[in-house]
Design an enzyme around this catalytic site. Sequence first.
Site, PDB file in Angstrom:
ATOM      1  N   CYS A   1       0.864  -0.616  -0.004  1.00 30.70           N
ATOM      2  CA  CYS A   1       0.081   0.218   0.239  1.00 30.70           C
ATOM      3  C   CYS A   1       0.812   1.379   0.268  1.00 30.70           C
ATOM      4  O   CYS A   1       1.633   1.496  -1.275  1.00 30.70           O
ATOM      5  CB  CYS A   1      -1.069  -0.180   0.626  1.00 30.70           C
ATOM      6  SG  CYS A   1      -2.872   0.803   1.376  1.00 30.70           S
TER       7      CYS A   1
ATOM      8  N   GLU B   1      -0.463  -8.429   5.739  1.00 30.18           N
ATOM      9  CA  GLU B   1      -0.322  -8.302   7.208  1.00 30.18           C
ATOM     10  C   GLU B   1      -1.436  -8.048   7.650  1.00 30.18           C
ATOM     11  O   GLU B   1      -1.399  -7.878   9.131  1.00 30.18           O
ATOM     12  CB  GLU B   1       1.220  -7.248   7.781  1.00 30.18           C
ATOM     13  CG  GLU B   1       0.100  -5.410   7.444  1.00 30.18           C
ATOM     14  CD  GLU B   1       0.216  -5.181   5.890  1.00 30.18           C
ATOM     15  OE1 GLU B   1      -0.054  -5.736   4.942  1.00 30.18           O
ATOM     16  OE2 GLU B   1       0.486  -3.454   6.107  1.00 30.18           O
TER      17      GLU B   1
ATOM     18  N   HIS C   1      -3.236  -5.380   1.246  1.00 31.64           N
ATOM     19  CA  HIS C   1      -2.098  -5.270   3.024  1.00 31.64           C
ATOM     20  C   HIS C   1      -2.265  -7.123   3.761  1.00 31.64           C
ATOM     21  O   HIS C   1      -3.310  -7.516   4.222  1.00 31.64           O
ATOM     22  CB  HIS C   1      -3.150  -4.620   4.588  1.00 31.64           C
ATOM     23  CG  HIS C   1      -2.910  -3.261   4.088  1.00 31.64           C
ATOM     24  ND1 HIS C   1      -2.188  -2.495   4.622  1.00 31.64           N
ATOM     25  CD2 HIS C   1      -4.029  -2.318   3.335  1.00 31.64           C
ATOM     26  CE1 HIS C   1      -2.241  -1.216   3.883  1.00 31.64           C
ATOM     27  NE2 HIS C   1      -3.476  -1.307   3.639  1.00 31.64           N
TER      28      HIS C   1
HETATM   29  N1  GLN Z   1      -3.606   6.884  -0.056  1.00 30.19           N
HETATM   30  C1  GLN Z   1      -2.361   6.365   0.642  1.00 30.19           C
HETATM   31  C2  GLN Z   1      -1.275   7.115   0.813  1.00 30.19           C
HETATM   32  O1  GLN Z   1      -1.177   7.576  -0.066  1.00 30.19           O
HETATM   33  C3  GLN Z   1      -1.941   4.676   1.433  1.00 30.19           C
HETATM   34  C4  GLN Z   1      -3.128   3.781   2.221  1.00 30.19           C
HETATM   35  C5  GLN Z   1      -2.859   2.579   3.018  1.00 30.19           C
HETATM   36  O2  GLN Z   1      -1.103   2.641   3.601  1.00 30.19           O
HETATM   37  N2  GLN Z   1      -3.621   2.442   3.639  1.00 30.19           N
HETATM   38  O3  GLN Z   1       0.005   7.671   1.749  1.00 30.19           O
END
Ligand code: GLN
Length: 197
Positions: free
Chosen positions: A85, A181, A179
């Site tokens: 992410c 994790e 994710h």
């Molecule tokens: N949209 C978030 C960002 O730009 C990332 C979101 C996440 O890691 N759950 O950092």
Amino acid sequence: MVRVGVIGLQGDVGEHIEASKRALENLGISGEVIWLRKPRQLEGISAIIIPGGESTTISRLMVKNGLLEPVRKLGEEGIPIMGTCAGLIMLSKEVIGATPEQRFLELLDVKVNRNAYGRQVDSFEAPIKLAFSDEPFPGVFIRAPRIVELLSERVKPIAWLGDRVVGVEQGNLIGLEFHPELTEDTRVHEYFLKKAL
Ligand code: GLN
């Protein structure tokens, strides 16, 4: 003995540490998993994970703590790095929607769009197809970036949501929109940590 470091400046660090410990146990590998904050902790590191969280904050703190350049160098040298992410955003070569001061590792040949999912669907769970396992994987998406383009032949899809690519691999690097994790399922961490052997 492998030494896994989770970049621990912001985000879901504890969850990655726990998932990595479980994955090492399942693989029967002895190793330690550390909360990585300082460049000197990179000594002897076998694998690095960049967690989910807020990529603007992770970026700022990686620069402030002197981690951005050394981690980039280790990635170039072939140390396995997985970003989930916000961590995927940190790894990417091109980012749509970045703030002007945001810095990236620019290791992974993908273009991502930050905050690409609309507000209504900013978080959801859906089964993912993995390249290395027959059973579907529980994909948790939280304000996820979207992989909008693969920028070279070096980058290979390893995870799909329907027919859309949501995870990629490029040699020692793995980048995921979702994710792993935040689930009990350690298949993705196991797949990644085998790169450290
Ligand atoms: N949209 C978030 C960002 O730009 C990332 C979101 C996440 O890691 N759950 O950092």
